[in-house]
Design a protein around this motif. Sequence first.
Motif, PDB file in Angstrom:
ATOM      1  N   ASN A 252      -3.039   8.836   4.764  1.00 41.47           N
ATOM      2  CA  ASN A 252      -4.151   8.055   4.062  1.00 41.47           C
ATOM      3  C   ASN A 252      -3.773   6.688   4.162  1.00 41.47           C
ATOM      4  N   PRO A 253      -4.316   5.907   5.409  1.00 46.12           N
ATOM      5  CA  PRO A 253      -3.861   4.481   5.476  1.00 46.12           C
ATOM      6  C   PRO A 253      -4.767   3.575   4.433  1.00 46.12           C
ATOM      7  N   THR A 254      -5.880   4.297   4.176  1.00 45.34           N
ATOM      8  CA  THR A 254      -6.586   3.468   2.978  1.00 45.34           C
ATOM      9  C   THR A 254      -5.776   3.579   1.690  1.00 45.34           C
ATOM     10  N   ALA A 255      -5.322   4.462   1.270  1.00 46.67           N
ATOM     11  CA  ALA A 255      -4.656   4.253   0.011  1.00 46.67           C
ATOM     12  C   ALA A 255      -3.504   3.430   0.241  1.00 46.67           C
ATOM     13  N   LEU A 256      -2.689   3.644   1.291  1.00 45.21           N
ATOM     14  CA  LEU A 256      -1.586   2.560   1.600  1.00 45.21           C
ATOM     15  C   LEU A 256      -1.961   0.977   1.378  1.00 45.21           C
ATOM     16  N   HIS A 257      -3.175   0.794   2.205  1.00 39.54           N
ATOM     17  CA  HIS A 257      -3.786  -0.503   2.261  1.00 39.54           C
ATOM     18  C   HIS A 257      -4.000  -0.907   0.705  1.00 39.54           C
ATOM     19  N   LEU A 258      -4.701   0.141   0.064  1.00 47.07           N
ATOM     20  CA  LEU A 258      -5.040  -0.543  -1.492  1.00 47.07           C
ATOM     21  C   LEU A 258      -3.845  -0.871  -2.274  1.00 47.07           C
ATOM     22  N   ARG A 259      -2.749   0.113  -2.149  1.00 51.34           N
ATOM     23  CA  ARG A 259      -1.666  -0.236  -2.866  1.00 51.34           C
ATOM     24  C   ARG A 259      -0.898  -1.493  -2.506  1.00 51.34           C
ATOM     25  N   ALA A 260      -1.100  -1.602  -1.189  1.00 52.69           N
ATOM     26  CA  ALA A 260      -0.391  -2.941  -0.562  1.00 52.69           C
ATOM     27  C   ALA A 260      -0.840  -4.259  -1.600  1.00 52.69           C
ATOM     28  N   MET A 261      -2.394  -4.283  -1.305  1.00 53.74           N
ATOM     29  CA  MET A 261      -2.993  -5.426  -2.141  1.00 53.74           C
ATOM     30  C   MET A 261      -2.838  -5.284  -3.569  1.00 53.74           C
ATOM     31  N   ASN A 262      -2.808  -4.160  -4.027  1.00 53.29           N
ATOM     32  CA  ASN A 262      -2.407  -4.206  -5.699  1.00 53.29           C
ATOM     33  C   ASN A 262      -0.962  -4.839  -5.878  1.00 53.29           C
ATOM     34  N   MET A 263      -0.038  -4.371  -4.750  1.00 56.75           N
ATOM     35  CA  MET A 263       1.324  -4.944  -5.106  1.00 56.75           C
ATOM     36  C   MET A 263       1.117  -6.668  -5.104  1.00 56.75           C
ATOM     37  N   LEU A 264       0.471  -7.052  -4.010  1.00 55.33           N
ATOM     38  CA  LEU A 264       0.530  -8.527  -3.994  1.00 55.33           C
ATOM     39  C   LEU A 264      -0.355  -9.359  -4.966  1.00 55.33           C
ATOM     40  N   GLY A 272       3.183 -19.695 -10.451  1.00 56.75           N
ATOM     41  CA  GLY A 272       4.299 -20.198  -9.864  1.00 56.75           C
ATOM     42  C   GLY A 272       5.098 -18.745  -9.005  1.00 56.75           C
ATOM     43  N   ALA A 273       4.595 -17.761  -8.883  1.00 59.02           N
ATOM     44  CA  ALA A 273       5.040 -16.588  -8.353  1.00 59.02           C
ATOM     45  C   ALA A 273       5.285 -16.853  -6.914  1.00 59.02           C
ATOM     46  N   LEU A 274       5.972 -16.285  -6.244  1.00 61.35           N
ATOM     47  CA  LEU A 274       6.545 -16.470  -4.932  1.00 61.35           C
ATOM     48  C   LEU A 274       6.758 -14.889  -4.355  1.00 61.35           C
ATOM     49  N   MET A 275       5.836 -14.689  -3.469  1.00 58.97           N
ATOM     50  CA  MET A 275       5.979 -13.366  -2.626  1.00 58.97           C
ATOM     51  C   MET A 275       6.266 -13.203  -1.499  1.00 58.97           C
ATOM     52  N   LEU A 276       7.202 -12.367  -0.888  1.00 64.31           N
ATOM     53  CA  LEU A 276       7.471 -12.309   0.722  1.00 64.31           C
ATOM     54  C   LEU A 276       7.117 -11.141   0.930  1.00 64.31           C
ATOM     55  N   VAL A 277       6.344 -11.417   2.251  1.00 60.95           N
ATOM     56  CA  VAL A 277       5.636 -10.041   2.605  1.00 60.95           C
ATOM     57  C   VAL A 277       5.970 -10.142   4.140  1.00 60.95           C
ATOM     58  N   PRO A 278       6.565  -8.833   4.817  1.00 66.02           N
ATOM     59  CA  PRO A 278       6.972  -8.589   6.012  1.00 66.02           C
ATOM     60  C   PRO A 278       5.913  -8.827   6.972  1.00 66.02           C
ATOM     61  N   SER A 279       6.164  -9.507   8.157  1.00 61.47           N
ATOM     62  CA  SER A 279       5.141  -9.763   9.168  1.00 61.47           C
ATOM     63  C   SER A 279       4.576  -8.391   9.764  1.00 61.47           C
ATOM     64  N   SER A 280       5.388  -7.639   9.821  1.00 60.08           N
ATOM     65  CA  SER A 280       4.785  -6.002  10.208  1.00 60.08           C
ATOM     66  C   SER A 280       3.802  -5.664   9.292  1.00 60.08           C
ATOM     67  N   ALA A 281       3.970  -5.775   7.986  1.00 60.81           N
ATOM     68  CA  ALA A 281       2.811  -5.362   7.244  1.00 60.81           C
ATOM     69  C   ALA A 281       1.715  -6.033   7.369  1.00 60.81           C
ATOM     70  N   VAL A 282       1.585  -7.262   7.548  1.00 59.23           N
ATOM     71  CA  VAL A 282       0.526  -8.245   7.797  1.00 59.23           C
ATOM     72  C   VAL A 282      -0.336  -7.842   9.001  1.00 59.23           C
ATOM     73  N   GLU A 283       0.587  -7.363  10.136  1.00 58.94           N
ATOM     74  CA  GLU A 283      -0.176  -7.313  11.329  1.00 58.94           C
ATOM     75  C   GLU A 283      -0.775  -5.663  11.240  1.00 58.94           C
ATOM     76  N   SER A 284       0.271  -4.845  10.613  1.00 58.78           N
ATOM     77  CA  SER A 284      -0.250  -3.353  10.657  1.00 58.78           C
ATOM     78  C   SER A 284      -1.641  -3.279  10.000  1.00 58.78           C
ATOM     79  N   MET A 285      -1.733  -4.019   8.642  1.00 60.64           N
ATOM     80  CA  MET A 285      -2.744  -3.604   7.584  1.00 60.64           C
ATOM     81  C   MET A 285      -3.901  -4.697   7.640  1.00 60.64           C
ATOM     82  N   GLY A 286      -3.634  -5.643   8.622  1.00 57.20           N
ATOM     83  CA  GLY A 286      -4.522  -6.644   8.668  1.00 57.20           C
ATOM     84  C   GLY A 286      -4.782  -7.376   7.324  1.00 57.20           C
ATOM     85  N   MET A 287      -3.771  -7.920   6.997  1.00 56.40           N
ATOM     86  CA  MET A 287      -3.630  -8.566   5.611  1.00 56.40           C
ATOM     87  C   MET A 287      -3.582 -10.028   5.629  1.00 56.40           C
TER      88      MET A 287
END
Length: 309
Positions: A252-264, A272-287
């Motif tokens: 269920n990629p859609t659920a994974l995508h929604l979960r990632a956006m919720n985490m962000l 003042g928060a800082l979030m580090l996101v792996p580049s692989s996640a950006v490429e795979s989920m179009g974020m």
Amino acid sequence: MANMQSLVETRNNLPVNTPRLNFVATLAFLVPAAAGGLATLLTLNPGGAIVGVLLGLLLAQSPKIARQWERAVVLRLGKFIGLRGPGLFWIVPFVDNISSWIDQRVITTAFAAEETLTSDTVPVNVDAVLFWVVYDPEKAALEVQNYPAAVSWAAQTALRDIIGRTSLSDLLRGRERIEEELQKLIDERSNPWGVTVQSVEMRDVIIPAALQDAMSREAQAAREKAARVILAQAEVEIAAQFAKASDSYRNNPTALHLRAMNMLYEGLKEKGALMLVPSSAVESMGMGGFLGAAALRQQKLTGGGEDPE
């Protein structure tokens, strides 16, 4: 030294065999003495006063008073004839004598065993208190020379005997059982003297300071071990939940995508928060676009940026 002091305190709490003055004895002395004095005044002969005083001294030796909790052991010409009391009783002067006054109240005796080795060769100091009572005054007076001292020494030797066959762990954890054994042992030794033990209470068990430190370190290590085991069990449960979550997101990629956006969102909504996101996640989920918008929004919230001209 402490044992001798406690024995002296116990002896001081017991009645002492000293002459006792009472109202009846005083009256028995005054009446003949007054009569003799009156006869002397009437006859002008001092013999009446002398006879009256001597008769009063003789009669004053006869009446005795025992308190409610006391029993008097009476000997006639050195032979036991019975117990007297409580209350008023009479004896034959110069023929009968009271050898001892037996206190039948509950008596407390403190005793201790110092530097006594346990069964696992650990020296300990144990303080205890004995509660005992005389149930047979005749035996207490005739069967033993000094029953308070005998009870005290019997208690001390019994305590050393029990400590010698008990390990340190049992001595520290099983006080009730040891107190029952100690009471039974002392009772067996003191019953022939007319004494019964009501209870024994251990006040304190003192072990060497070095051993106390070692036991403290052992207890601390055991607590740390238990904490680490609990943490490891929690990690196992968390890993199991993550495994179940991965199975849900696998197909269920859609659920994974929604979960990632919720985490962000949860990470960037704080100022003042800082979030580090792996580049692989950006490429795979179009974020990429979403991250850019989120970064711009964060810059506006912090006030660090200026509007482009």
